[in-house]
Each structure stands twice: as C-alpha cells, then as structure tokens.
Design a protein around this motif. Structure first.
Motif, PDB file in Angstrom:
ATOM      1  N   UNK A 210     -43.772  37.921  39.670  1.00 38.87           N
ATOM      2  CA  UNK A 210     -42.421  37.218  39.941  1.00 38.87           C
ATOM      3  C   UNK A 210     -42.115  35.878  39.012  1.00 38.87           C
ATOM      4  N   UNK A 211     -40.991  35.843  38.457  1.00 38.29           N
ATOM      5  CA  UNK A 211     -40.632  34.672  37.636  1.00 38.29           C
ATOM      6  C   UNK A 211     -39.288  34.065  38.289  1.00 38.29           C
ATOM      7  N   UNK A 212     -39.447  32.767  38.284  1.00 39.95           N
ATOM      8  CA  UNK A 212     -38.127  31.941  38.648  1.00 39.95           C
ATOM      9  C   UNK A 212     -37.861  31.246  37.579  1.00 39.95           C
ATOM     10  N   UNK A 213     -36.595  31.648  36.911  1.00 43.56           N
ATOM     11  CA  UNK A 213     -36.058  30.826  35.903  1.00 43.56           C
ATOM     12  C   UNK A 213     -34.378  30.789  36.068  1.00 43.56           C
ATOM     13  N   UNK A 214     -33.888  29.582  35.772  1.00 44.40           N
ATOM     14  CA  UNK A 214     -32.443  29.340  35.776  1.00 44.40           C
ATOM     15  C   UNK A 214     -31.717  29.839  36.869  1.00 44.40           C
ATOM     16  N   UNK A 215     -32.261  29.865  38.225  1.00 43.63           N
ATOM     17  CA  UNK A 215     -31.446  30.251  39.312  1.00 43.63           C
ATOM     18  C   UNK A 215     -31.660  31.515  39.717  1.00 43.63           C
ATOM     19  N   UNK A 216     -32.747  32.359  38.913  1.00 42.48           N
ATOM     20  CA  UNK A 216     -32.732  33.821  39.053  1.00 42.48           C
ATOM     21  C   UNK A 216     -34.250  33.961  39.495  1.00 42.48           C
ATOM     22  N   UNK A 217     -34.536  35.137  40.014  1.00 40.57           N
ATOM     23  CA  UNK A 217     -36.043  35.571  40.290  1.00 40.57           C
ATOM     24  C   UNK A 217     -36.021  36.901  39.839  1.00 40.57           C
ATOM     25  N   UNK A 218     -37.249  37.107  38.698  1.00 43.67           N
ATOM     26  CA  UNK A 218     -37.434  38.386  38.098  1.00 43.67           C
ATOM     27  C   UNK A 218     -38.568  38.709  38.625  1.00 43.67           C
ATOM     28  N   UNK A 219     -38.518  40.070  39.187  1.00 45.63           N
ATOM     29  CA  UNK A 219     -39.613  40.799  39.567  1.00 45.63           C
ATOM     30  C   UNK A 219     -39.877  41.881  38.607  1.00 45.63           C
ATOM     31  N   UNK A 220     -41.304  41.798  38.012  1.00 49.42           N
ATOM     32  CA  UNK A 220     -41.615  42.820  37.296  1.00 49.42           C
ATOM     33  C   UNK A 220     -42.776  43.603  37.660  1.00 49.42           C
ATOM     34  N   UNK A 221     -42.699  44.994  37.603  1.00 47.32           N
ATOM     35  CA  UNK A 221     -43.730  45.771  38.583  1.00 47.32           C
ATOM     36  C   UNK A 221     -44.171  46.800  37.544  1.00 47.32           C
ATOM     37  N   UNK A 222     -45.588  46.885  37.365  1.00 50.13           N
ATOM     38  CA  UNK A 222     -46.012  48.239  36.597  1.00 50.13           C
ATOM     39  C   UNK A 222     -47.380  48.619  37.437  1.00 50.13           C
ATOM     40  N   UNK A 223     -46.945  49.463  38.510  1.00 49.14           N
ATOM     41  CA  UNK A 223     -48.188  50.138  39.278  1.00 49.14           C
ATOM     42  C   UNK A 223     -47.651  50.205  40.736  1.00 49.14           C
ATOM     43  N   UNK A 224     -48.352  50.119  41.644  1.00 51.08           N
ATOM     44  CA  UNK A 224     -48.202  50.527  42.886  1.00 51.08           C
ATOM     45  C   UNK A 224     -47.989  49.392  43.858  1.00 51.08           C
ATOM     46  N   UNK A 225     -48.128  48.121  43.617  1.00 55.54           N
ATOM     47  CA  UNK A 225     -47.885  47.054  44.251  1.00 55.54           C
ATOM     48  C   UNK A 225     -46.346  46.862  44.513  1.00 55.54           C
ATOM     49  N   UNK A 226     -45.963  46.176  45.576  1.00 55.53           N
ATOM     50  CA  UNK A 226     -44.509  45.957  46.012  1.00 55.53           C
ATOM     51  C   UNK A 226     -44.219  44.635  46.446  1.00 55.53           C
ATOM     52  N   UNK A 227     -42.946  44.133  46.146  1.00 58.17           N
ATOM     53  CA  UNK A 227     -42.368  42.956  46.567  1.00 58.17           C
ATOM     54  C   UNK A 227     -41.085  43.322  47.270  1.00 58.17           C
ATOM     55  N   UNK A 228     -40.734  42.626  48.346  1.00 56.26           N
ATOM     56  CA  UNK A 228     -39.437  42.733  49.170  1.00 56.26           C
ATOM     57  C   UNK A 228     -38.970  41.337  49.443  1.00 56.26           C
ATOM     58  N   UNK A 229     -37.554  41.439  49.783  1.00 58.35           N
ATOM     59  CA  UNK A 229     -37.013  40.199  50.222  1.00 58.35           C
ATOM     60  C   UNK A 229     -36.708  40.438  51.567  1.00 58.35           C
TER      61      UNK A 229
END
Length: 469
Positions: free
Chosen positions: A231-250
């Motif tokens: 997860x990368x926060x830049x300029x008011x946006x959050x970028x979630x990059x995934x390669x695999x089977x981990x998971x992120x949720x809001x």
C-alpha cells in the motif's frame, strides 16, 4: 503424464527422490524480523515479553506468541501491526513486513542507501508512505530480500517520473519539450492521468525487485519465492498493489470494500492455459493444459466429458484422447488448487529456480511478478474516525472472511478511541481470532496454522493531520 513421474510425485511407496546436493551456506541477507519489531512485546496464552534477539530467533515448539511493535515505536500514520509464526510448519516465520516514509527526490544525488530507510531524505521533493507484506514459501530468503529491496526499487521508479506526477497533466515529453503541437491532445485522448504514472512505477518496481531476487538467490545457491502486497499513499490517493494471495480491505461503518484480488491457479486459469497454448514446450509433454472436472482415468478414453480451454469461460464436451490422461496443468479446487502440482499462487516474486519435482519443467514462465493495482481516492472519502485499511497475509483470510474481520474492527475500535496503541491491539485481536477459540467470530474454533502478518492503517487521523498543515 508419465506413470513413473506420477508415482514418484504422488503415490506412497514409490521410490524416494535421491539426496539433494548440499547448498552453499552463504545468504544474501540474514534472517531477522522487521526492524520496527526490535524491542517488541508479545502476547500468547501465557503472556510474556520478548527482547530483540528473541524476535529474530527461529520458532520454538512452545506457545505461538503474537508480536507487535514496542509501545514507544510509532509506524507511519500510527498504523498497527501484529504477527504470529506458523505452527511448526517451518523453522522460521516466512512472512516479512516493511513500512516507512517514502521520500521522492527531484533527481538522484548519489547511490548510497539509508539503511534504516525510515529516516527523512534531506533532498525530499514529494513524500508518501509505504506498507508492505511478503509471504514467503520455500524458505524466508525471497521475502527478506523483497522487504529490503522493493521500497528502493519503487522510490527510484517514482523519482524517474516525479516531474510528470506534479504536472497539471502528464506531459508527452518529461523534459517539457513539445515536438508535436498536438501532443497534449494525444495524452488527453489516451486518458493518461497522474495515477497511471504511479501504477506504472509500481508495476516496474515489482518487476525490477523480482529480477534482483532472482540474481541474489542464484548467486547464493538458494531457492524460494514470496507473494507481495503493498500500500502506497501519495498525493491524497492510496495505491494497493498485489501479486499473490494476501488481501487488503477497506472497513468503514457501513461498507466493506475489497482493495485487492487473490491470484491463484484457479483465478488465473485462462491466462495460464493461454501461455501453455502458445508455448506448449513449457509443459514438456508431461501435462495437459485442458481443465476437466476431475482427473481423467483410462476408463474415460473415448467418452465425451466436460472440459474447458484457454478461450472458454463456459464448459463444453470433448471425446477423451490419450493425451488428456496426462496430469493437468491446474489440479485441485479452492485452496487445494496447485499450478503444475506445486504452487498455490500464480503471481509473486522469486521462484526462478523452482522446478516440478523430478523434472526440468520450470514454473517461473507461468508466474507473473506484475501486480494488480487498485486506487483508492482517500481525499474523496467522507472519512469517519474508525475507517481503516486491513492488510494481511493469507493465513488470516483462510479462517476469517471480509465481513468477519469488519465485524471485529467495528466491535473493537469505538470503545478504544483513547488508546494510542489501539490499532496494534486490533491487529493482535484479529490474529487471536484465528487461533481456535470457540467464542470467536466463526463460532467453530477454526485455527490457522500458517504465518500471519497484519497491518491496520487508520485513515481518519491522517486526514486530520493533513488538513491542519
């Protein structure tokens, strides 16, 4: 599929594989837990504290402690973190984590690298924040390398495009030169936005990191791979990059939004089959790329059975031929699905030397290191105090659903708003909920025996700090 290979690979009583040649003992990086766990506390059925040396030690057969950062150590955005080692599946915790302030400079000032990395860069031009989880397999080496490499790859990729990121719209030429008067029109017609530059930087950083891991592991005679969730926060946006089977949720009061998708042999069946169709030599005549509802037997020869190929989302029938009796490219269902009978994921970093047992068939051509990137426009959200991002490796999601995690978040945070360490406490509680308690959210005493790592990233407090400056 040859009968000999199948017996050696899957049937008990078959000939045992010969002894493996000894590997060099050199390691590209020593085994250790994340830096921010130094001096960490731990909790288990018998609560005890641990020193930094204990945090870096391999697993011990007694209780599985849940570790979190020491109370005096703040993570970016006051995020919370907790982890637990697997139940003796391997000697080491194969998960790794990293986080810090991402400092992007207008130009390169040297090749030296800040070893701690959490410190501010003196020539910073644009800043963001970074959280990452790496779930290793085949040993911890690839995850350790990724945790120590990916952020540097990403920073370099962002520094190469930073002028385009801060422009009103990405220019055709980064130098600002206008070769063709209609260049701005071409960019507009393509719909290229600043976030597309960040997505491209993330994709390139994953690819570069994968190449570094391949070189380092080959040089040290080691093997292994890892999934990556960033997860990368830049300029008011959050970028979630995934390669695999981990998971992120809001998780919000009235919403649970997935921010990533798992990449497994099942979810990427058509891509994997398409590759085998274009390059059949990758299967070395040992596998069939076609999918059938079950493994075919000799009695199925000549019968019309259900199947599907790379161009099909639906099913059809075909007359079974001898070549269809080979071992399937993708075998099994759900969590038991395996690529070439070996891997449970279809994207990740590393695994350059991985081959199917007793063959020379490589898995790497079928594994993508390119992530899927989801963009969350945080500035457009009407944030509430308990809105958080939950990032975790697959050990958590094997037991808890998105909705169950959200239920735990909503039940814990409102009553603990005065606790400055509540997000790490929440991360610990999520892990404890996977350890077989009958009164847990599943109500079934389910247990995850895997390594588990969890970040809980609060959104509201960061908005408050940003608006006050």
């Amino acid at each position: 599929m040859s009968t000999g290979w199948f017996r050696r690979r899957f049937l008990p009583g078959g000939p045992l594989p010969g002894p493996r040649p000894p590997r060099p003992r050199t390691s590209p990086l020593p085994y250790r837990r994340p830096r921010f766990l130094r001096g960490s506390a731990s909790s288990s059925s018998s609560s005890s504290s641990s020193s930094s040396s204990a945090a870096d030690a391999p697993r011990r057969p007694e209780a599985r402690p849940v570790r979190c950062p020491a109370r005096g150590r703040a993570l970016p955005w006051d995020a919370g973190y907790a982890e637990i080692i697997n139940a003796e599946k391997s000697e080491f915790n194969e998960d790794q984590a990293a986080c810090g302030k991402l400092c992007i400079r207008r130009c390169e000032f040297g090749v030296e690298e800040d070893q701690e990395w959490l410190n501010l860069c003196p020539e910073e031009f644009l800043t963001g924040h970074y959280w990452a989880l790496f779930d290793g397999h085949g040993g911890p080496a690839a995850a350790i390398l990724a945790a120590n490499t990916l952020h540097s790859c990403l920073r370099q990729q962002l520094e190469a495009i930073v002028e385009g990121m801060v422009a009103a719209e990405p220019p055709m030429h980064l130098s600002g030169r206008c070769v063709c008067p209609s260049d701005p029109q071409f960019v507009e017609e393509k719909g290229i936005r600043t976030e597309d530059l960040v997505i491209g930087a993330l994709e390139s950083a994953f690819q570069e990191c994968d190449e570094v891991i391949g070189r380092e592991l080959e040089a040290s005679g080691q093997m292994g791979g890892c999934t990556a969730l960033v997860a990368v926060s830049l300029q008011g946006k959050l970028y979630v990059a995934n390669a695999g089977d981990s998971r992120a949720i809001l998780v919000r009061r009235d919403e649970v939004r997935p921010l990533s998708s798992e990449f497994t042999p099942e979810t990427e069946r058509q891509r994997i089959q398409q590759l085998a169709f274009v390059y059949p030599e990758l299967l070395a005549g040992e596998f069939t790329r076609l999918e059938f509802p079950r493994r075919l037997k000799g009695d199925d020869l000549g019968q019309k059975v259900l199947f599907r190929d790379h161009h099909m989302s639906g099913w059809s029938y075909k007359c079974v031929e001898k070549s269809d009796l080979k071992y399937p490219l993708i075998q099994g269902q759900g969590r038991q699905a395996r690529l070439l009978g070996t891997l449970a994921v279809s994207r990740g970093l590393g695994d350059h030397q991985l081959r199917v047992l007793d063959t020379n068939i490589q898995l790497k051509p079928f594994l993508l290191s390119v992530p899927q990137v989801t963009v969350l426009d945080v500035d457009q959200l009407e944030l509430q105090e308990d809105d958080v991002i939950v990032m975790a490796t697959d050990g958590l999601w094997d037991v808890l659903s998105n909705e169950q995690v959200a239920q735990l978040v909503r039940s814990f945070l409102p009553g603990n708003r005065e606790d400055p360490h509540r997000f790490s406490e929440l991360a610990q509680m999520l892990i404890h909920s996977t350890q077989g308690k009958d009164d847990g959210p599943t109500g079934e005493g389910q247990v995850s025996y895997d390594d588990i790592s969890v970040f809980v990233i609060p959104l509201y407090s960061q908005r408050q700090r940003s608006s006050s400056h």
